[in-house]
Design an enzyme around this catalytic site. Sequence first.
Site, PDB file in Angstrom:
ATOM      1  N   SER A   1     -73.103 -35.159 -33.801  1.00 34.08           N
ATOM      2  CA  SER A   1     -73.236 -35.366 -32.362  1.00 34.08           C
ATOM      3  C   SER A   1     -74.697 -35.412 -31.954  1.00 34.08           C
ATOM      4  O   SER A   1     -75.556 -34.734 -32.545  1.00 34.08           O
ATOM      5  CB  SER A   1     -72.548 -34.200 -31.647  1.00 34.08           C
ATOM      6  OG  SER A   1     -72.896 -34.168 -30.281  1.00 34.08           O
TER       7      SER A   1
ATOM      8  N   LYS B   1     -72.159 -28.268 -35.578  1.00 32.09           N
ATOM      9  CA  LYS B   1     -72.541 -29.642 -35.954  1.00 32.09           C
ATOM     10  C   LYS B   1     -73.796 -29.613 -36.822  1.00 32.09           C
ATOM     11  O   LYS B   1     -73.879 -30.308 -37.833  1.00 32.09           O
ATOM     12  CB  LYS B   1     -72.763 -30.506 -34.708  1.00 32.09           C
ATOM     13  CG  LYS B   1     -71.500 -30.809 -33.928  1.00 32.09           C
ATOM     14  CD  LYS B   1     -70.528 -31.650 -34.717  1.00 32.09           C
ATOM     15  CE  LYS B   1     -69.186 -31.841 -34.030  1.00 32.09           C
ATOM     16  NZ  LYS B   1     -68.136 -32.370 -34.894  1.00 32.09           N
TER      17      LYS B   1
ATOM     18  N   TYR C   1     -58.778 -38.269 -30.581  1.00 34.22           N
ATOM     19  CA  TYR C   1     -59.342 -39.379 -29.796  1.00 34.22           C
ATOM     20  C   TYR C   1     -60.124 -40.362 -30.669  1.00 34.22           C
ATOM     21  O   TYR C   1     -59.739 -41.529 -30.813  1.00 34.22           O
ATOM     22  CB  TYR C   1     -60.229 -38.773 -28.699  1.00 34.22           C
ATOM     23  CG  TYR C   1     -60.993 -39.764 -27.856  1.00 34.22           C
ATOM     24  CD1 TYR C   1     -60.415 -40.958 -27.428  1.00 34.22           C
ATOM     25  CD2 TYR C   1     -62.310 -39.487 -27.469  1.00 34.22           C
ATOM     26  CE1 TYR C   1     -61.136 -41.850 -26.638  1.00 34.22           C
ATOM     27  CE2 TYR C   1     -63.025 -40.362 -26.671  1.00 34.22           C
ATOM     28  CZ  TYR C   1     -62.446 -41.548 -26.268  1.00 34.22           C
ATOM     29  OH  TYR C   1     -63.153 -42.424 -25.497  1.00 34.22           O
TER      30      TYR C   1
ATOM     31  N   ASN D   1     -72.202 -40.420 -26.289  1.00 34.83           N
ATOM     32  CA  ASN D   1     -71.041 -40.004 -25.479  1.00 34.83           C
ATOM     33  C   ASN D   1     -69.909 -41.020 -25.594  1.00 34.83           C
ATOM     34  O   ASN D   1     -69.926 -42.039 -24.901  1.00 34.83           O
ATOM     35  CB  ASN D   1     -71.462 -39.847 -24.016  1.00 34.83           C
ATOM     36  CG  ASN D   1     -72.324 -38.631 -23.785  1.00 34.83           C
ATOM     37  OD1 ASN D   1     -73.407 -38.512 -24.360  1.00 34.83           O
ATOM     38  ND2 ASN D   1     -71.861 -37.706 -22.978  1.00 34.83           N
TER      39      ASN D   1
ATOM     40  N   TYR E   1     -70.589 -24.424 -30.673  1.00 27.15           N
ATOM     41  CA  TYR E   1     -70.108 -25.770 -31.024  1.00 27.15           C
ATOM     42  C   TYR E   1     -71.249 -26.617 -31.582  1.00 27.15           C
ATOM     43  O   TYR E   1     -71.139 -27.217 -32.648  1.00 27.15           O
ATOM     44  CB  TYR E   1     -69.485 -26.455 -29.783  1.00 27.15           C
ATOM     45  CG  TYR E   1     -69.470 -27.958 -29.906  1.00 27.15           C
ATOM     46  CD1 TYR E   1     -68.520 -28.594 -30.696  1.00 27.15           C
ATOM     47  CD2 TYR E   1     -70.445 -28.753 -29.283  1.00 27.15           C
ATOM     48  CE1 TYR E   1     -68.535 -29.978 -30.859  1.00 27.15           C
ATOM     49  CE2 TYR E   1     -70.469 -30.121 -29.439  1.00 27.15           C
ATOM     50  CZ  TYR E   1     -69.514 -30.722 -30.218  1.00 27.15           C
ATOM     51  OH  TYR E   1     -69.535 -32.083 -30.386  1.00 27.15           O
TER      52      TYR E   1
ATOM     53  N   SER F   1     -54.387 -32.745 -30.198  1.00 29.75           N
ATOM     54  CA  SER F   1     -54.005 -34.168 -30.231  1.00 29.75           C
ATOM     55  C   SER F   1     -52.501 -34.262 -30.074  1.00 29.75           C
ATOM     56  O   SER F   1     -51.812 -33.250 -30.006  1.00 29.75           O
ATOM     57  CB  SER F   1     -54.450 -34.803 -31.552  1.00 29.75           C
ATOM     58  OG  SER F   1     -53.836 -34.137 -32.639  1.00 29.75           O
TER      59      SER F   1
HETATM   60  C1  UD1 Z   1     -70.776 -32.903 -24.186  1.00 25.99           C
HETATM   61  C2  UD1 Z   1     -71.353 -31.879 -25.093  1.00 25.99           C
HETATM   62  C3  UD1 Z   1     -71.652 -32.525 -26.416  1.00 25.99           C
HETATM   63  C4  UD1 Z   1     -70.387 -33.132 -26.977  1.00 25.99           C
HETATM   64  C5  UD1 Z   1     -69.858 -34.150 -25.996  1.00 25.99           C
HETATM   65  C6  UD1 Z   1     -68.558 -34.769 -26.453  1.00 25.99           C
HETATM   66  C7  UD1 Z   1     -72.613 -30.328 -23.628  1.00 25.99           C
HETATM   67  C8  UD1 Z   1     -73.926 -29.745 -23.318  1.00 25.99           C
HETATM   68  N1  UD1 Z   1     -72.563 -31.299 -24.545  1.00 25.99           N
HETATM   69  O1  UD1 Z   1     -71.781 -33.871 -23.935  1.00 25.99           O
HETATM   70  O2  UD1 Z   1     -72.137 -31.537 -27.281  1.00 25.99           O
HETATM   71  O3  UD1 Z   1     -70.665 -33.731 -28.214  1.00 25.99           O
HETATM   72  O4  UD1 Z   1     -69.636 -33.516 -24.748  1.00 25.99           O
HETATM   73  O5  UD1 Z   1     -67.504 -33.884 -26.376  1.00 25.99           O
HETATM   74  O6  UD1 Z   1     -71.609 -29.954 -23.071  1.00 25.99           O
HETATM   75  N2  UD1 Z   1     -70.529 -34.356 -15.660  1.00 25.99           N
HETATM   76  C9  UD1 Z   1     -70.308 -34.249 -14.309  1.00 25.99           C
HETATM   77  N3  UD1 Z   1     -69.097 -33.818 -13.882  1.00 25.99           N
HETATM   78  C10 UD1 Z   1     -68.077 -33.513 -14.739  1.00 25.99           C
HETATM   79  C11 UD1 Z   1     -68.313 -33.625 -16.135  1.00 25.99           C
HETATM   80  C12 UD1 Z   1     -69.566 -34.049 -16.558  1.00 25.99           C
HETATM   81  O7  UD1 Z   1     -71.206 -34.509 -13.500  1.00 25.99           O
HETATM   82  O8  UD1 Z   1     -66.999 -33.110 -14.286  1.00 25.99           O
HETATM   83  C13 UD1 Z   1     -71.851 -34.839 -16.124  1.00 25.99           C
HETATM   84  C14 UD1 Z   1     -72.579 -33.848 -17.014  1.00 25.99           C
HETATM   85  O9  UD1 Z   1     -73.374 -33.002 -16.236  1.00 25.99           O
HETATM   86  C15 UD1 Z   1     -73.393 -34.801 -17.893  1.00 25.99           C
HETATM   87  C16 UD1 Z   1     -72.536 -36.067 -17.981  1.00 25.99           C
HETATM   88  O10 UD1 Z   1     -71.602 -35.983 -16.909  1.00 25.99           O
HETATM   89  O11 UD1 Z   1     -74.580 -35.136 -17.247  1.00 25.99           O
HETATM   90  C17 UD1 Z   1     -71.769 -36.162 -19.279  1.00 25.99           C
HETATM   91  O12 UD1 Z   1     -71.055 -34.947 -19.481  1.00 25.99           O
HETATM   92  P1  UD1 Z   1     -69.978 -34.789 -20.646  1.00 25.99           P
HETATM   93  O13 UD1 Z   1     -69.021 -35.920 -20.619  1.00 25.99           O
HETATM   94  O14 UD1 Z   1     -69.420 -33.405 -20.562  1.00 25.99           O
HETATM   95  O15 UD1 Z   1     -70.838 -34.971 -21.976  1.00 25.99           O
HETATM   96  P2  UD1 Z   1     -72.172 -34.210 -22.454  1.00 25.99           P
HETATM   97  O16 UD1 Z   1     -72.391 -32.963 -21.715  1.00 25.99           O
HETATM   98  O17 UD1 Z   1     -73.278 -35.202 -22.497  1.00 25.99           O
END
Ligand code: UD1
Length: 341
Positions: A126, A155, A13, A182, A151, A38
């Site tokens: 990250s 990092k 990605y 993100n 994971y 990928s």
């Molecule tokens: C996650 C990883 C981080 C990694 C990044 C990129 C964790 C704790 N962290 O970040 O280490 O570098 O992905 O791969 O997992 N959410 C929902 N519903 C969903 C999916 C996510 O509500 O189906 C919310 C999560 O609770 C969070 C936000 O969306 O608050 C972002 O989630 P996500 O995209 O998974 O990223 P991170 O958790 O921030």
Amino acid sequence: MKRGVLVTGGAGYIGSHTAVELTEAGYEVIIVDNFSNSDRNSLEGIRKITGVEPKFVEADCCDKEAMRRVFEEYEFDSAIHFAAYKAVGESVAKPAKYYRNNLLSFINLLELMLEYGRKNILFSSSATVYGDAEVLPVTELTPRKPATSPYGNTKQMAEDILRDMVAANTGKLCGIALRYFNPIGAHPSALIGELPRGVPNNLVPYITQTAAGIRECLSIFGDDYNTPDGSCLRDYIDVVDLARAHVVAIGRLIEERNKQNYEVFNIGTGRPVSVFELVHGFESANNLKLNYNVAPRRAGDVTAVWADTTLANEELGWRAERELIDTLRSAWEWECNVRKQ
Ligand code: UD1
């Protein structure tokens, strides 16, 4: 002759978007990827966007002899190391898989760079290294928190390996760790983008797959956090902006404008966005309604993290430019396009 840059994980990605931006900036990109997470089509996407066939070697970065052949065959003085596993949950279930892949591949690469006299290395780190920070936004000086997953630990450990190897090899190795917040969205051409295997873990691919009818309903993990609307706050950075940060960071190393042999930069927008804001932003950007409900908190999620980007702005001369609405449109265009490929 164009300067070569080795891009491990360049079919993935962030790697594929960076390969495009590097090519457009005049570098010769040499991609190494084993397609473990990928797709071959991304190489075709890079070719279509840039008009340049990327040099490509199918190899596992943990296979040192295969990597040695890449060093023997290609001219480059810089490398960007994306190749790594990144699923937090899987890393908890299979820690050895993560430590082996993410650390061995990086150590192999660093050793070969020293052996072959290739000096500049960028590492994909990250914001996960900050954990649940007490003071927001986080700067590069914010202390790292003990990792909550293997994971996340890879990092932190890889950052330390880079720091120590640079310190032990003054003049021979220079490194930059970019701490991504993100990354979301896709190239405006919709020819490359994020393609998770199986059920997406991350928010935006889950949103686009729900909008496409592949998933029934998005779960919003928690609306009882101590934030304005109760959902978590993150710093969503457009993947093309992120890719461009790599181009300026590699240029800094090549032109020897770095102030220390090992440097760290936050790569984000500096703007916190809640899960609800992102969901509603996606709906209005693309003029559609998303099926979602509120679910319990997800284990391991931090309440809020976003970047202080002053250092990247001032030192790299880089800042995130794309509007969130355009990023969310690009994510949807990619989702619609990828199913047709
Ligand atoms: C996650 C990883 C981080 C990694 C990044 C990129 C964790 C704790 N962290 O970040 O280490 O570098 O992905 O791969 O997992 N959410 C929902 N519903 C969903 C999916 C996510 O509500 O189906 C919310 C999560 O609770 C969070 C936000 O969306 O608050 C972002 O989630 P996500 O995209 O998974 O990223 P991170 O958790 O921030």
